[in-house]
Design a protein around this motif. Structure first.
Motif, PDB file in Angstrom:
ATOM      1  N   PRO A 120       0.845  -1.193   0.000  1.00  0.00           N
ATOM      2  CA  PRO A 120       0.000   0.000   0.000  1.00  0.00           C
ATOM      3  C   PRO A 120       0.887   1.253   0.000  1.00  0.00           C
ATOM      4  N   TYR A 126      -8.496  11.988  -1.196  1.00  0.00           N
ATOM      5  CA  TYR A 126      -8.453  10.595  -0.742  1.00  0.00           C
ATOM      6  C   TYR A 126      -7.113   9.963  -1.094  1.00  0.00           C
ATOM      7  N   SER A 158      -9.546   7.706   6.462  1.00  0.00           N
ATOM      8  CA  SER A 158      -9.964   8.522   5.317  1.00  0.00           C
ATOM      9  C   SER A 158     -11.329   9.126   5.581  1.00  0.00           C
ATOM     10  N   ARG A 176      -4.367   8.420   1.422  1.00  0.00           N
ATOM     11  CA  ARG A 176      -3.805   7.066   1.311  1.00  0.00           C
ATOM     12  C   ARG A 176      -2.289   7.111   1.338  1.00  0.00           C
TER      13      ARG A 176
END
Lengths: 353, 437, 285
Positions: free
Chosen positions: A71, C183, C196, C187
């Motif tokens: 990620p 967003y 978020s 992240r």
């Protein structure tokens, strides 16, 4: 700081392939600019680097680590967005420290890092403001500050200057470059503006339609464009591209004008080709070819002249001030050693071996 | 209370007349408007048949006299706000059908009604319907809306039951008829008028008084209080035999459950017969009715939901009275026939009028109609409602009715299982508070 | 006509309409609350603070104030939570999005009376479909109108069902104004879905939420129709709030002064609540 290596990278949205197998090696501390027209896949590539898009095929390494499935937060990167993407309800300091807060770092540890980043960017006085109270340039600096605070291995910039006015853009360009020279962090920077690419990059990657057209230093791309696309994309005003045939070491345009060449390979003789001459590579010369002036654009430091070389329109840039009026005939000569030759079918550069 | 010494000054008619006069200089035919009379009537019988009947009546009157009667249909619960706002807005109703004695008293107190003594005295009336107020008869009643208890003759004979004469018998019948699919009896406890109408009969049969002759609340006092407690105890004992949701039940559920054989006894007026004939004619042929009864079998009761017409104190009162006089003479039966079994006549001559009796529904259910007529004449019968308690028509009783104290008392006894003595006491206190102003 | 004259005419018109339709009736209601009056036709007698003294001494007033506050708080809270949830679902790019959005708005455009009666029938203790289902599940004795709490929960549930779409629409519109970049930035900064939501979504819809909570709060505190249609405040006063009390006093008990005093007190309390709310949640500009 870390090198980045991209191998065979592909991205498909359904059946549509937007990144079609890309290989780029970015050295540790290098400032790489991805440039290309909109839709060329440069932003998608950057988002794949960031971990915001899945990778359909291929591999991305940051340092020695393959990050394909990591990620964003675990990739040790920081990203600066086109619209700054500052959290509107957080003060500047909180915006900058947000990623550290999410890492559960204590306030006492966050504050000095934010302060240091603020000092680097001259944001000290703005730390208590909200993003809406800042100008565009200040917001962009805060966005960079947010990236710096994290001390990442790689900075990713996604067209960060395109929302600024022209003057500010020039200033910020220099600032980003200076910042890079200070921090020496590996940087990948996406823009559609070739001047930004030329002025900032250690290395430029020109992309079109999901593929890399050429990778090189700014001057390599300027001096030795690998193909017509790169030749046309880099440099402003654009390179003149004149269709014709190579004949006996010179170039004859379809309009019958003869242009000088130097060092054209023998094999090129008789081929239909494109003659590339940058506007700044025309000289005013009494021995030159006659051209009829159609438009004169003085910019102060130089003069842009549009003229018809026979039937072929060309753009020339002269350092001198020119008094010619539309309708006048001037005599111009392309520099043969700076001329480029491209295959008319493939668009590839034709060079001596 | 400050009273209106005079009816509202700028009425519709004077306004019309004035504008017509002004206009006549320019446009002569407008003068005819001066002679044309338009009356406004507020109708609170909102069933389609009633509205159709009223349309026909006013059309006939127009043909006969040239007088136009315009009527609006208003839900009974809104009758008082609607009447007062119409007056306030300067276009008052000239006549109205009202169904709540409190409204009549308030209007009379404000000098907004015209006494109808002369018209009313022309006829013979059943008991407990005229509600003379301060010596005047302010309305022309047309029906009783008695609430009685219906039973299924087929179910009764199958179980060998007989019409109950006292509490024990009624409870026994309800228990015996109760099955998994069918509840025993239906007496709602919710905050609607259905409760006061369908669930007060046992108290009245037992002789419970809400107000004494001095209009004091005596619901919980002395012997009367004991009776109230006993009747509430009895109600609570009936409760397990009732269908689910009595705290929300209203008129519609009584009709629905009985016509779909989900309850063995229902409470309603003659309307139930009309609905059954329409929706479940096989059941309609098998129903009978009896009044509420007391604990000993000596006394019976039905609750009433009277309706009548009033004439408002407008400049057209004389014309209105003419219309009402004509209506009482010529159209009263047509009006009753709009809901033939439901609108039980309170004018005694009607019962012998062949025109009224000839209605097929009344012919078909002659036995039931005879039973209903008996409610008016039987000596062992109490006709009562909370809002008509007291020695004469009074506003206090209306407030006791609207305080919903009785409804909450039933809820306390059935939902909270509160001891009846406590629930009666709370209810009486609530009645006292509601009538304090 | 000069533009500022046009503006002035529109403004005057607006003021006139407001005055005639809102301010005058409100003033009249307040005047009535100081009178002893049982009809709108005749003038009442001046009663000073008698109505207020009487009402503040009524246990029903305090009970109904509490009930009404609970009703408003519960319904608004549930509407906001469910409204945000359904807006997030409808915001997601899913097949048939337009259809789902249209369906989600349906309850809001149904007339209250239709909703109230439909639910009454669905929940009817004898023939209701819900009762039927509950029986199939082995719960045979649930009757929503037989306990104050169940009736309260039912009117809350119906109100939430009916008016959540309002929140959904507002939040959905507001969600669409939050840039995707934010967003993405979150992240990259290391925020998970919850963070978020907490740091991007919630602040992004905050101003809309403040207005929505405000409007819904006022509306639910004053909501009369659904309660009146379903329970008339019963059973045992379990669903009776100030509007029902005011209506009952003014239009049923012929106590217009008392009813007006309840309405006036309700107005004052609501105003105080609004001021506190705005202090706590100022709308940023």
């Amino acid at each position: 700081m870390a090198p980045v290596s991209i191998k065979g990278l592909k991205k498909r949205f359904g059946s549509l392939e937007v990144v079609k197998g890309i290989d780029i090696d970015i050295a540790d501390g290098e400032f790489v600019v991805l440039v290309g027209p909109s839709g060329c896949g440069k932003s998608t590539l950057l988002r794949m680097l960031a971990g915001l898009e899945n990778i359909s095929d291929g591999e991305i390494r940051i340092g020695s680590k393959v990050v394909n499935d990591l990620p964003p937060k675990d990739r040790d990167i920081a990203m600066v967005f086109q619209n700054y993407a500052l959290y509107p309800h957080m003060k500047v300091a909180d915006n900058m420290g947000f990623s550290l807060k999410l890492k559960k770092m204590s306030k006492a540890d966050i504050a000095p890092r934010v302060d240091r980043a603020a000092d680097i960017l001259g944001l000290r006085q703005l730390l208590d403001r909200y993003p809406r109270q800042l100008s565009g340039g200040q917001r962009q600096r805060v966005a960079m500050g947010r990236a710096i605070v994290r001390a990442p291995q790689v900075f990713l910039f996604d067209e960060p200057l395109s929302n600024l006015d022209a003057k500010l853009r020039v200033a910020m360009r220099a600032e980003i470059k200076a910042l890079h020279q200070k921090l020496k962090t590996t940087t990948v920077y996406v823009t559609h503006d070739q001047i930004e690419a030329m002025t900032m990059a250690d290395k430029i990657v020109v992309m079109r339609d999901g593929v890399v057209e050429q990778i090189g230093t700014p001057l390599e791309l300027y001096d030795r464009p690998a193909n017509l696309f790169v030749a046309g994309f880099i440099g402003s005003p654009s390179m003149n591209q004149i269709r014709g045939t190579v004949r006996g070491g010179a170039f004859e345009t379809t309009g019958g004008v003869c242009l000088p060449l130097s060092g054209a390979p023998k094999t090129a003789d008789g081929r239909v080709a494109i003659y590339g001459a940058r506007p700044e590579h025309f000289m005013l010369s009494d021995d030159g070819l006659p051209a009829e002036v159609t438009v004169v654009e003085p910019t102060g430091s130089e003069t842009h002249v549009m003229a018809n070389l026979g039937t072929t329109p060309v753009v020339c840039v002269f350092r001198e001030r020119i008094r010619a009026m539309p309708g006048d005939t001037i005599r111009i000569a392309p520099l043969p050693e700076a001329a480029h030759l491209f295959d008319a079918d493939s668009g590839r550069a034709i060079r001596a071996a | 209370m400050t009273r209106f010494a005079q009816p509202p000054k700028l009425s519709r008619r004077t306004f019309l007349a004035a504008s017509a006069g002004a206009a006549s200089a320019l446009y002569t035919p407008a003068i005819r408007a001066q002679g044309a009379v338009t009356l406004r009537l507020m109708n609170t019988e909102t069933a389609i048949a009633s509205i159709e009947a009223m349309k026909k009546i006013v059309a006939d009157y127009k043909a006969l006299t040239g007088v136009t009667v315009l009527f609006d249909n208003v839900a009974p619960a809104d009758e008082y706000p609607k009447l007062s706002s119409a007056m306030r807005s300067g276009s008052p109703y000239d006549m109205a059908a009202l169904g709540f004695i409190g409204d009549v008293i308030l209007l009379a107190d404000q000098n907004l009604l015209v006494p109808m003594n002369e018209l009313v005295d022309k006829y013979q009336w059943g008991p407990k319907i005229l509600f003379p107020y301060k010596g005047n008869k302010y309305w022309l009643p047309y029906d009783y809306n008695f609430c009685m208890i219906y039973y299924r003759k087929d179910l009764y004979s199958a179980k060998g039951l007989k019409v109950p004469n006292n509490w024990t018998e009624y409870l026994g019948n309800a228990e015996k008829l109760k099955t998994a699919e069918m509840a025993g009896c239906f007496h709602p406890t919710g905050n609607t008028g259905a409760t006061q109408w369908m669930s007060t009969g046992f108290h009245f049969a037992e002789g419970v008084q809400f107000l004494d002759d001095k209009l004091d609340i005596v619901f919980d006092k002395g012997d009367n209080g004991k009776k109230a407690i006993a009747a509430l105890d009895y109600f609570a004992s009936l409760y397990p035999n009732m269908p689910a949701g009595m705290a929300q039940a209203s008129w519609a559920q009584s009709l629905g459950l009985f016509s779909s054989s989900q309850v063995a006894h229902a409470t309603y007026s003659g309307r139930l017969i009309e609905v059954l004939e329409d929706k479940a004619p096989d059941i309609a042929a098998k129903v009978g009715a009896f009044p509420y009864m007391d604990s000993t079998g000596k006394q019976k009761a039905v609750t009433h939901g009277y309706d009548g017409f009033v004439v408002m104190n407008t400049p057209r009162a004389e014309e209105s009275m003419k219309f009402m006089t004509w209506f009482a003479k010529e159209k009263y039966i047509d009006w009753l026939h709009a809901a033939p079994v439901h609108q039980q006549p309170c004018r005694l001559d009607i019962y012998d009028d062949p025109r009224w009796r000839s209605h097929p529904m009344l012919q078909k259910h002659a036995e039931l109609v005879a039973e209903m007529r008996g409610f008016i004449t039987r000596p062992d019968m109490t006709i009562a409602s909370i809002d008509t308690q007291g020695p004469h028509a009074n506003l206090k009783a209306a407030k006791v009715f609207e305080s919903l104290a009785f409804n909450e008392m039933l809820q306390n006894a059935t939902l909270k299982k509160m001891p009846s003595a406590e629930a009666v006491g709370i209810a009486a206190e609530k009645m006292r508070r509601a009538t304090a102003t | 006509m000069k533009p500022d004259a046009t503006v002035r005419i529109f403004l005057l018109f607006g003021i006139a309409v407001t005055a005639v339709l809102i301010i005058l009736p409100a003033i009249q209601a307040i005047v009535l609350s100081f009178q002893s009056v049982n009809s709108f036709v005749v003038a009442g007698e001046w009663a000073g603070l008698a109505n207020y003294r009487r009402i503040l001494g009524m246990p029903e007033f305090w009970r109904d104030l509490w009930t009404g506050t609970c009703y408003a708080v519960c319904t608004v809270a549930l509407q906001v939570v469910l409204g945000i949830g359904s807006a997030l679902i409808l915001h997601a790019p899913i097949r048939g999005q337009a259809l789902f959005r249209a369906i989600a708005i349906l309850p809001y455009i149904l007339p209250t009376v239709v909703v109230a009666i439909s639910f009454q029938w669905m929940l009817d203790g004898n023939v209701g479909i819900v009762t039927h289902w509950l029986k199939a599940l082995g719960i045979s004795n649930f009757v929503w109108s037989d306990s104050s709490f169940a009736a309260f929960a039912t009117v809350v549930g119906v109100s939430v069902w009916m008016w959540t779409p309002f929140v959904t629409i507002c939040v959905l519109a507001s969600l669409q104004t939050i840039p995707d970049e934010l967003y993405a930035a979150a992240r990259v900064d290391g925020a998970g879905p919850f963070q978020s939501f907490r740091h991007v979504t919630l602040p992004g819809i905050r101003d809309v939420l403040v207005v929505v909570v405000l409007l819904r709060g006022i509306w639910m505190f004053n909501k009369f129709d659904v309660i009146w249609l379903m329970t008339q405040g019963g059973p045992l006063g379990g669903t009776e709030h100030l509007p029902v009390l005011s209506y009952h006093m003014a239009f049923r008990l012929y106590d217009i002064g008392g009813g007006a005093a309840v309405a006036t007190l309700s107005l004052i309390l609501l105003t105080v609540a609004l001021v506190v709310f705005f202090r706590r949640f100022p709308i940023e500009t």
